[in-house]
Design a protein around this motif. Structure first.
Motif, PDB file in Angstrom:
ATOM      1  N   HIS A  67      29.457  34.750  39.805  1.00  0.00           N
ATOM      2  CA  HIS A  67      29.524  36.151  39.376  1.00  0.00           C
ATOM      3  C   HIS A  67      28.406  36.968  40.014  1.00  0.00           C
ATOM      4  O   HIS A  67      28.652  38.049  40.560  1.00  0.00           O
ATOM      5  N   MET A  68      27.199  36.441  39.984  1.00  0.00           N
ATOM      6  CA  MET A  68      26.052  37.177  40.533  1.00  0.00           C
ATOM      7  C   MET A  68      26.169  37.335  42.055  1.00  0.00           C
ATOM      8  O   MET A  68      25.835  38.388  42.595  1.00  0.00           O
ATOM      9  N   GLU A  69      26.649  36.305  42.736  1.00  0.00           N
ATOM     10  CA  GLU A  69      26.822  36.396  44.188  1.00  0.00           C
ATOM     11  C   GLU A  69      27.888  37.420  44.557  1.00  0.00           C
ATOM     12  O   GLU A  69      27.739  38.158  45.524  1.00  0.00           O
ATOM     13  N   TYR A  70      28.966  37.465  43.789  1.00  0.00           N
ATOM     14  CA  TYR A  70      29.993  38.476  44.032  1.00  0.00           C
ATOM     15  C   TYR A  70      29.445  39.881  43.810  1.00  0.00           C
ATOM     16  O   TYR A  70      29.733  40.795  44.571  1.00  0.00           O
ATOM     17  N   MET A  71      28.665  40.051  42.766  1.00  0.00           N
ATOM     18  CA  MET A  71      28.081  41.366  42.509  1.00  0.00           C
ATOM     19  C   MET A  71      27.153  41.773  43.657  1.00  0.00           C
ATOM     20  O   MET A  71      27.143  42.917  44.092  1.00  0.00           O
ATOM     21  N   LYS A  72      26.413  40.817  44.156  1.00  0.00           N
ATOM     22  CA  LYS A  72      25.516  41.086  45.291  1.00  0.00           C
ATOM     23  C   LYS A  72      26.334  41.551  46.496  1.00  0.00           C
ATOM     24  O   LYS A  72      25.976  42.528  47.157  1.00  0.00           O
ATOM     25  N   LEU A  73      27.447  40.862  46.762  1.00  0.00           N
ATOM     26  CA  LEU A  73      28.313  41.228  47.883  1.00  0.00           C
ATOM     27  C   LEU A  73      28.924  42.612  47.679  1.00  0.00           C
ATOM     28  O   LEU A  73      28.873  43.456  48.573  1.00  0.00           O
ATOM     29  N   PHE A  74      29.479  42.867  46.505  1.00  0.00           N
ATOM     30  CA  PHE A  74      30.133  44.148  46.258  1.00  0.00           C
ATOM     31  C   PHE A  74      29.181  45.320  46.450  1.00  0.00           C
ATOM     32  O   PHE A  74      29.562  46.345  46.991  1.00  0.00           O
ATOM     33  N   PHE A  75      27.959  45.171  46.008  1.00  0.00           N
ATOM     34  CA  PHE A  75      27.033  46.298  46.071  1.00  0.00           C
ATOM     35  C   PHE A  75      26.341  46.433  47.421  1.00  0.00           C
ATOM     36  O   PHE A  75      25.488  47.286  47.596  1.00  0.00           O
ATOM     37  N   GLN A  76      26.757  45.620  48.374  1.00  0.00           N
ATOM     38  CA  GLN A  76      26.343  45.838  49.756  1.00  0.00           C
ATOM     39  C   GLN A  76      27.374  46.681  50.493  1.00  0.00           C
ATOM     40  O   GLN A  76      27.110  47.177  51.580  1.00  0.00           O
ATOM     41  N   ILE A  77      28.543  46.869  49.898  1.00  0.00           N
ATOM     42  CA  ILE A  77      29.580  47.701  50.495  1.00  0.00           C
ATOM     43  C   ILE A  77      29.090  49.143  50.513  1.00  0.00           C
ATOM     44  O   ILE A  77      28.485  49.623  49.558  1.00  0.00           O
ATOM     45  N   TYR A  78      29.330  49.819  51.604  1.00  0.00           N
ATOM     46  CA  TYR A  78      28.800  51.158  51.840  1.00  0.00           C
ATOM     47  C   TYR A  78      29.060  52.113  50.677  1.00  0.00           C
ATOM     48  O   TYR A  78      28.164  52.818  50.226  1.00  0.00           O
ATOM     49  N   GLN A  79      30.288  52.132  50.182  1.00  0.00           N
ATOM     50  CA  GLN A  79      30.659  53.082  49.139  1.00  0.00           C
ATOM     51  C   GLN A  79      29.966  52.793  47.810  1.00  0.00           C
ATOM     52  O   GLN A  79      29.898  53.662  46.951  1.00  0.00           O
ATOM     53  N   LEU A  80      29.442  51.594  47.620  1.00  0.00           N
ATOM     54  CA  LEU A  80      28.817  51.228  46.342  1.00  0.00           C
ATOM     55  C   LEU A  80      27.290  51.120  46.429  1.00  0.00           C
ATOM     56  O   LEU A  80      26.646  50.841  45.422  1.00  0.00           O
ATOM     57  N   ARG A  81      26.727  51.326  47.591  1.00  0.00           N
ATOM     58  CA  ARG A  81      25.274  51.168  47.771  1.00  0.00           C
ATOM     59  C   ARG A  81      24.454  52.001  46.804  1.00  0.00           C
ATOM     60  O   ARG A  81      23.413  51.573  46.334  1.00  0.00           O
ATOM     61  N   ARG A  82      24.921  53.177  46.486  1.00  0.00           N
ATOM     62  CA  ARG A  82      24.120  54.063  45.623  1.00  0.00           C
ATOM     63  C   ARG A  82      23.994  53.550  44.194  1.00  0.00           C
ATOM     64  O   ARG A  82      23.167  54.016  43.436  1.00  0.00           O
ATOM     65  N   PHE A  83      24.820  52.566  43.820  1.00  0.00           N
ATOM     66  CA  PHE A  83      24.747  51.996  42.480  1.00  0.00           C
ATOM     67  C   PHE A  83      23.984  50.674  42.453  1.00  0.00           C
ATOM     68  O   PHE A  83      23.956  50.000  41.432  1.00  0.00           O
ATOM     69  N   THR A  84      23.365  50.316  43.558  1.00  0.00           N
ATOM     70  CA  THR A  84      22.688  49.027  43.669  1.00  0.00           C
ATOM     71  C   THR A  84      21.615  48.842  42.607  1.00  0.00           C
ATOM     72  O   THR A  84      21.413  47.733  42.116  1.00  0.00           O
ATOM     73  N   SER A  85      20.954  49.901  42.225  1.00  0.00           N
ATOM     74  CA  SER A  85      19.885  49.768  41.232  1.00  0.00           C
ATOM     75  C   SER A  85      20.410  49.275  39.889  1.00  0.00           C
ATOM     76  O   SER A  85      19.686  48.644  39.129  1.00  0.00           O
ATOM     77  N   LYS A  86      21.671  49.539  39.582  1.00  0.00           N
ATOM     78  CA  LYS A  86      22.269  49.097  38.325  1.00  0.00           C
ATOM     79  C   LYS A  86      22.782  47.660  38.409  1.00  0.00           C
ATOM     80  O   LYS A  86      23.055  47.044  37.394  1.00  0.00           O
ATOM     81  N   ARG A  87      22.960  47.164  39.619  1.00  0.00           N
ATOM     82  CA  ARG A  87      23.683  45.921  39.833  1.00  0.00           C
ATOM     83  C   ARG A  87      23.167  44.751  39.021  1.00  0.00           C
ATOM     84  O   ARG A  87      23.895  44.126  38.268  1.00  0.00           O
ATOM     85  N   PHE A  88      21.897  44.443  39.145  1.00  0.00           N
ATOM     86  CA  PHE A  88      21.380  43.212  38.534  1.00  0.00           C
ATOM     87  C   PHE A  88      21.442  43.263  37.017  1.00  0.00           C
ATOM     88  O   PHE A  88      21.971  42.350  36.383  1.00  0.00           O
TER      89      PHE A  88
END
Length: 156
Positions: free
Chosen positions: A113-134
């Motif tokens: 789950h955590m690895e998938y979240m890491k991958l998803f938030f590297q996608i350009y359209q989702l980068r701005r939400f990276t701070s919420k990811r973890f």
């Protein structure tokens, strides 16, 4: 009285001259050179990667071993495609993912789950939400594990 009239007249003329001839009021600063020329700027913009280029490069940063791991994780989850959208909506919009999606997350395990979240938030359209990811990914895991873990054979 005459001095006062002369002073007002002189001041008025100076103000009018200043407004009509701005170069008399202040020194012009239009002669400064640009940081970069228009041609350099256009060339820089032309070299900028598109969102698709950026996303392709993200995929290239993963080793074969990492890609194989993520592929195995997706097979373990065995969830419908809508679950990806539901989990992202839970992170970004505070909506809850369904019980079926939670089952897939718990089934695959926290590391997947955590690895998938890491991958998803590297996608350009989702980068701005990276701070919420973890923090949000942990919240989702904890909620799903609590909801599914007690009744699921996959909780071990």
């Amino acid at each position: 009285m005459e001095n006062k009239t002369m002073f007002i007249l002189f001041s008025s003329i100076m103000v009018l001259l200043s407004f009509s001839h701005l170069t008399l009021a202040k020194e012009g600063d239009n002669d400064k050179s640009l940081l970069i020329s228009d041609d350099e700027f256009n060339a820089m913009i032309a070299r900028s990667p598109t969102a698709d280029d950026y996303n392709d490069n993200v995929g290239r940063t993963y080793s074969k071993k990492q890609k194989k791991y993520l592929l195995n994780c997706s097979k373990k989850m065995d969830v419908p495609d809508r679950c990806i959208e539901e989990v992202l909506a839970e992170i970004i919009q505070n909506k809850s993912a369904s019980r079926d999606c939670c089952l897939g997350i718990v089934k695959a395990g926290k590391e997947c789950h955590m690895e998938y979240m890491k991958l998803f938030f590297q996608i350009y359209q989702l980068r701005r939400f990276t701070s919420k990811r973890f923090s949000k990914a942990n919240e989702i895991w904890n909620r799903c594990f609590t909801e599914i873990g007690a009744v699921s054979p996959y909780s071990g």
